[in-house]
Design an enzyme around this catalytic site. Structure first.
Site, PDB file in Angstrom:
ATOM      1  N   ARG A  54      48.564 -74.653  55.438  1.00 36.95           N
ATOM      2  CA  ARG A  54      48.331 -75.866  56.128  1.00 36.95           C
ATOM      3  C   ARG A  54      47.327 -76.605  56.054  1.00 36.95           C
ATOM      4  O   ARG A  54      47.306 -77.984  55.919  1.00 36.95           O
ATOM      5  CB  ARG A  54      49.164 -75.653  57.326  1.00 36.95           C
ATOM      6  CG  ARG A  54      50.630 -75.197  57.437  1.00 36.95           C
ATOM      7  CD  ARG A  54      51.150 -74.628  58.759  1.00 36.95           C
ATOM      8  NE  ARG A  54      52.525 -74.374  58.720  1.00 36.95           N
ATOM      9  CZ  ARG A  54      53.306 -73.509  59.386  1.00 36.95           C
ATOM     10  NH1 ARG A  54      52.561 -73.417  60.567  1.00 36.95           N
ATOM     11  NH2 ARG A  54      54.508 -73.548  59.231  1.00 36.95           N
TER      12      ARG A  54
ATOM     13  N   GLN B  34      55.450 -78.949  62.767  1.00 40.38           N
ATOM     14  CA  GLN B  34      54.276 -78.930  62.898  1.00 40.38           C
ATOM     15  C   GLN B  34      54.229 -79.386  64.424  1.00 40.38           C
ATOM     16  O   GLN B  34      53.238 -78.944  65.276  1.00 40.38           O
ATOM     17  CB  GLN B  34      53.447 -79.566  61.964  1.00 40.38           C
ATOM     18  CG  GLN B  34      53.390 -79.278  60.643  1.00 40.38           C
ATOM     19  CD  GLN B  34      53.165 -77.875  60.319  1.00 40.38           C
ATOM     20  OE1 GLN B  34      52.118 -77.352  60.709  1.00 40.38           O
ATOM     21  NE2 GLN B  34      53.718 -77.307  59.731  1.00 40.38           N
TER      22      GLN B  34
ATOM     23  N   TYR C 263      56.739 -79.814  53.004  1.00 39.49           N
ATOM     24  CA  TYR C 263      56.797 -78.452  52.686  1.00 39.49           C
ATOM     25  C   TYR C 263      55.479 -77.524  53.732  1.00 39.49           C
ATOM     26  O   TYR C 263      54.860 -78.333  54.494  1.00 39.49           O
ATOM     27  CB  TYR C 263      56.435 -77.946  51.405  1.00 39.49           C
ATOM     28  CG  TYR C 263      55.311 -78.674  50.603  1.00 39.49           C
ATOM     29  CD1 TYR C 263      55.589 -78.694  49.088  1.00 39.49           C
ATOM     30  CD2 TYR C 263      54.110 -79.131  51.181  1.00 39.49           C
ATOM     31  CE1 TYR C 263      54.287 -79.201  48.579  1.00 39.49           C
ATOM     32  CE2 TYR C 263      53.299 -79.500  50.417  1.00 39.49           C
ATOM     33  CZ  TYR C 263      53.504 -79.734  49.116  1.00 39.49           C
ATOM     34  OH  TYR C 263      52.191 -79.820  48.004  1.00 39.49           O
ATOM     35  N   GLU C 264      55.571 -76.250  53.562  1.00 37.68           N
ATOM     36  CA  GLU C 264      54.671 -75.472  54.590  1.00 37.68           C
ATOM     37  C   GLU C 264      55.195 -76.070  56.000  1.00 37.68           C
ATOM     38  O   GLU C 264      54.325 -75.765  56.947  1.00 37.68           O
ATOM     39  CB  GLU C 264      53.302 -75.608  54.287  1.00 37.68           C
ATOM     40  CG  GLU C 264      52.950 -75.401  52.832  1.00 37.68           C
ATOM     41  CD  GLU C 264      53.104 -73.861  52.384  1.00 37.68           C
ATOM     42  OE1 GLU C 264      53.265 -73.062  53.567  1.00 37.68           O
ATOM     43  OE2 GLU C 264      53.008 -73.552  51.301  1.00 37.68           O
ATOM     44  N   GLY C 265      56.531 -76.113  56.272  1.00 39.08           N
ATOM     45  CA  GLY C 265      56.561 -76.443  57.688  1.00 39.08           C
ATOM     46  C   GLY C 265      56.886 -77.829  57.720  1.00 39.08           C
ATOM     47  O   GLY C 265      55.729 -78.432  57.617  1.00 39.08           O
TER      48      GLY C 265
END
Length: 589
Positions: free
Chosen positions: A300, A438, A431-433
Site C-alpha cells: 500500500r 482504506q 486496488y490493494e483495497g
C-alpha cells in the site's frame, strides 16, 4: 518520445537534510556495514534516474499504444518492456531492500521507495511488475519454509524470476471469502483448480519463471475468509537442484482491456484446466489472508507512490507545455489560472513525496530500529499506511487531471500523452483495497483500536512543528504555522468526533471515514512541507544562495494558503456525517 527527469534534488533534500535518513538509518547495525550514507544516496539516485529516464520513460507511450496481448495461452508483452525489466533485475533494483541472505541488497526501504517513485513517474504500467514481485517475495520470506526461501527468493530478488499475487475472482471483488478456487492435498503438494482475475503481469516471457501466490480453499475448510489458504504455484516446476522442470498447469486465458496501464498484462489466469496445477502450501492451512497481509503495508505504500509518480510525470509534461504554448502573445504559464494549476500540482507532489519518504523511514525503524522503539514505530506506520495509500491516490487523480487541463484541448487528444497519466493512475484508488476500505481501516482499526493514541502522538509532533514555525521570526514560516495551527485544531475536533461515533453510531463513523482520511492526508502533507520549509529557511539563514531553498519556502506557503484550507471543508463533512448521509432512504438513490 516521452521524457522524464527524476526530481533528484528534492529527493536528496528530503533524505539527507529534512529526514536525516542517512544518519538515522546508517547508524543501525543492519545498515551501517552496507555503507548507508550520502555517497550511497547520490550514487543510487543518479543511477536510478538514468534507468528511469533512459530505459523506462521512452516505453510509456509504446505500452499505451501497443498493449500486451494474449493468444493460445501465452502473453506477448508491449515492445521493449521485457528488456527493460531485465535491466532492472540486472541492476539489483528489484531486491534492493530484500534480505541479502537470499539475493537481496538489504538496503533501507527509503531507497526502494525512491526507486518506485522514479519507475512510476517514468512508466507506471511497467513499474507494476517489480512492485508485485517484491510483494510476493516478501510473503514467501515471512511465511515460507527454509526450503521454499532457498528455492524461490534469490531468483525473485535478482529479477531472474518474477512473482504475482492471485487473490480476486470474478464477482468477488474484495470479498475473498466467497472464492471458488480449490486446493486438494496430494502427497507433498496440492492440486489447485480455479480461475483468478485482475492478475498483474500474470504471464510474460521477460523472466524464466513466474512464481504465483494463489489463494484457495482446502476441502472442509471453514466458511468465509477464515478458510482461505495460500499456495506457491510456479509457472514451471522447480527441480531439487534448482533447475526448471515441466510446465505447470497454469495459463493465462486473456488480458483485460483496461482504461489505462495498457503495457501491463493484467491477466485472467486459469489453474488446473488440464488436471490441476501443482502448488505448495505457504504458511499454515486456513491462514492465507494473514500471510498475504504480511506484505500489505509495503504494497500500500508502493501504491501511494504510484499516485505520486504519475503526478510527477504529469507535472513535468504540463510544465513543459505551459512554457512552450503561447497564447495572447505570452507563454500560458504566465496566465494566472495556469499558474494556479501548476502550483497546485507542484505543491501536492512535494507534499506527497515528503509524507511517503518520512514514513518509509518509519517503516525501516519499525523493522530494524532499536528493539524498545519498534512497537511505537509500527503503530505509527500502521496509522500512516491507509492515509498514504488513500489520500495520495485520490490526489493523484486530481493532479493528473490538472495536467490534462493545462494542455487544454490538446490534453484531451491522445497524441500529446497527457491523458495517459490520468488514465493510468485511475486504478490506484481501486486496488490493494479500495480507498473506501482504506478509510474504514483508518477509522475502525487504526484509530479505534488504541482510542486515537497513535494519532495523538503524531499530532503532538505537528504541534511542536507549529511552535517552531511561530518562533522562527520569519513572516513566511509564521504564516505557514498559523495555517497549520488552524488545520491541527480541526483535526483534533474531527478525531474526537470519530472516536465518539465509533462508540455510539458505527455507521456514522464509517460515513465520516473517507472525509476524515482526506482531511488527515492534507494535514500530514502540509506538516511535512512545513518541516521542509524550516530546513530550507535554516540553509538560507546560513548563507546559501541556492534558489531551490527559496522555492521550497514558497511552495510550502502556497500549500498553506491554497491547499490546507481543504481540511476545514473535510472537517465540516465529518461533523455532519450523522445527518442526511445516514437518514437518506436507499430507494431514493
Amino acid at each position: 518520445m516521452d521524457t522524464y527527469r527524476a526530481p533528484v534534488e528534492d529527493m536528496r533534500f528530503l533524505i539527507d537534510e529534512v529526514l536525516e535518513a542517512e544518519n538515522v538509518l546508517g547508524s543501525l547495525p543492519d545498515f551501517a556495514e552496507l555503507g548507508v550514507g550520502p555517497d550511497l544516496t547520490v550514487a543510487l539516485l543518479d543511477e536510478a534516474a538514468k534507468l528511469a529516464g533512459d530505459a523506462l520513460a521512452p516505453l510509456r507511450r509504446v505500452g499505451d499504444e501497443q498493449p500486451a496481448t494474449c493468444e493460445a495461452g501465452a502473453v506477448t508483452c508491449s515492445p521493449g518492456h521485457e528488456d527493460a525489466l531485465n535491466q532492472m533485475g540486472a541492476g539489483g533494483w528489484i531486491g534492493i531492500s530484500s534480505d541479502p541472505n537470499y539475493g537481496g541488497q538489504g538496503l533501507p526501504e527509503i531507497y526502494s521507495t525512491v526507486g518506485h517513485e522514479m519507475w512510476n513517474g517514468a512508466n507506471m504500467a511497467l513499474a507494476l511488475a517489480p512492485m508485485l514481485s517484491s510483494g510476493a517475495a516478501l510473503a514467501i520470506h515471512a511465511h515460507g519454509t527454509e526450503e521454499q526461501k532457498r528455492t524461490y527468493l534469490e531468483k525473485m530478488h535478482t529479477g531472474e524470476w518474477m512473482g504475482t499475487m492471485n487473490l480476486t475472482e470474478s464477482g468477488a471483488g474484495s470479498d475473498l471469502g466467497v472464492m471458488k478456487a480449490r486446493a486438494v492435498p496430494e502427497g507433498d503438494h496440492y492440486r489447485i483448480t480455479g480461475q483468478k482475475i485482475f492478475i498483474t503481469w500474470g504471464d510474460h516471457e521477460a523472466t524464466d519463471n513466474i512464481v504465483h501466490l494463489v489463494l484457495a480453499k482446502l476441502p472442509g475448510a471453514p466458511e468465509g475468509s477464515r478458510g482461505i489458504s495460500l499456495f506457491i504455484v510456479p509457472k514451471f516446476l522447480v527441480n531439487e537442484d534448482g533447475s526448471l522442470g515441466e510446465r505447470n498447469d497454469v495459463y493465462p486465458v486473456s488480458v483485460e482491456h483496461k482504461l489505462g496501464i495498457h503495457g501491463s498484462p493484467t491477466c485472467v489466469m486459469a489453474f488446473g484446466d488440464n488436471g490441476g496445477a501443482i502448488g505448495y502450501l505457504l504458511g499454515e492451512e486456513n491462514r492465507g489472508l494473514a500471510c498475504m497481509f504480511t506484505m500489505m503495508n509495503e504494497a500500500r505504500l508502493k501504491v501511494g507512490i504510484q499516485g505520486l509518480g504519475a503526478s510527477e510525470g504529469a507535472l513535468q509534461k504540463a510544465t513543459a507545455y505551459a512554457r512552450e504554448r503561447v497564447q495572447g502573445g505570452v507563454p500560458i504559464i504566465e496566465h494566472a489560472d495556469v499558474k494556479r494549476m501548476l502550483l497546485t500540482m507542484k505543491s501536492l507532489c512535494e507534499a506527497m513525496r515528503a509524507l511517503a519518504y518520512a514514513e518509509a523511514v518509519t517503516m525501516d525503524l519499525a523493522h530494524r530500529g532499536p528493539q524498545d522503539q519498534r512497537g511505537q514505530q509500527q503503530s505509527r506506520i500502521d496509522l500512516m499506511i491507509p492515509v498514504i495509500k488513500g489520500w495520495m491516490t485520490e490526489v493523484g487523480q486530481e493532479v493528473t487531471s490538472l495536467g490534462v487541463q493545462v494542455h487544454g484541448g490538446m490534453g484531451y487528444v491522445e497524441e500529446t500523452g497527457a491523458a495517459q497519466y490520468f488514465r493510468d493512475v485511475r486504478i490506484t484508488p481501486i486496488y490493494e483495497g479500495t480507498n473506501g476500505i482504506q478509510a474504514a481501516d483508518l477509522v475502525s482499526r487504526k484509530l479505534g483500536r488504541d482510542g486515537g493514541a497513535a494519532m495523538e502522538s503524531v499530532l503532538q509532533d505537528i504541534r511542536a512543528t507549529c511552535e517552531g514555525l511561530a518562533a522562527s521570526g520569519d513572516a513566511r514560516l509564521a504564516g505557514i504555522g498559523s495555517a497549520m495551527e488552524g488545520a491541527l485544531a480541526e483535526q483534533e475536533a474531527s478525531t474526537q468526533w470519530v472516536l465518539q461515533a465509533l462508540k455510539q453510531d458505527a455507521a456514522a463513523a464509517m460515513g465520516a471515514s473517507f472525509e476524515y482520511m482526506m482531511q488527515t492526508g492534507y494535514l500530514f502533507g502540509g506538516w511535512h512541507l512545513a518541516r521542509a520549509a524550516q530546513v530550507a529557511f535554516e540553509r538560507l539563514q546560513a548563507g546559501s544562495d541556492n534558489p531551490f531553498y527559496e522555492a521550497k519556502l514558497a511552495t510550502a506557503l502556497y500549500y498553506a494558503e491554497q491547499i490546507l484550507p481543504r481540511c476545514a471543508a473535510h472537517a465540516g463533512a465529518v461533523a455532519r456525517a450523522d445527518g442526511a448521509l445516514q437518514s437518506y432512504p436507499l430507494e431514493w438513490i
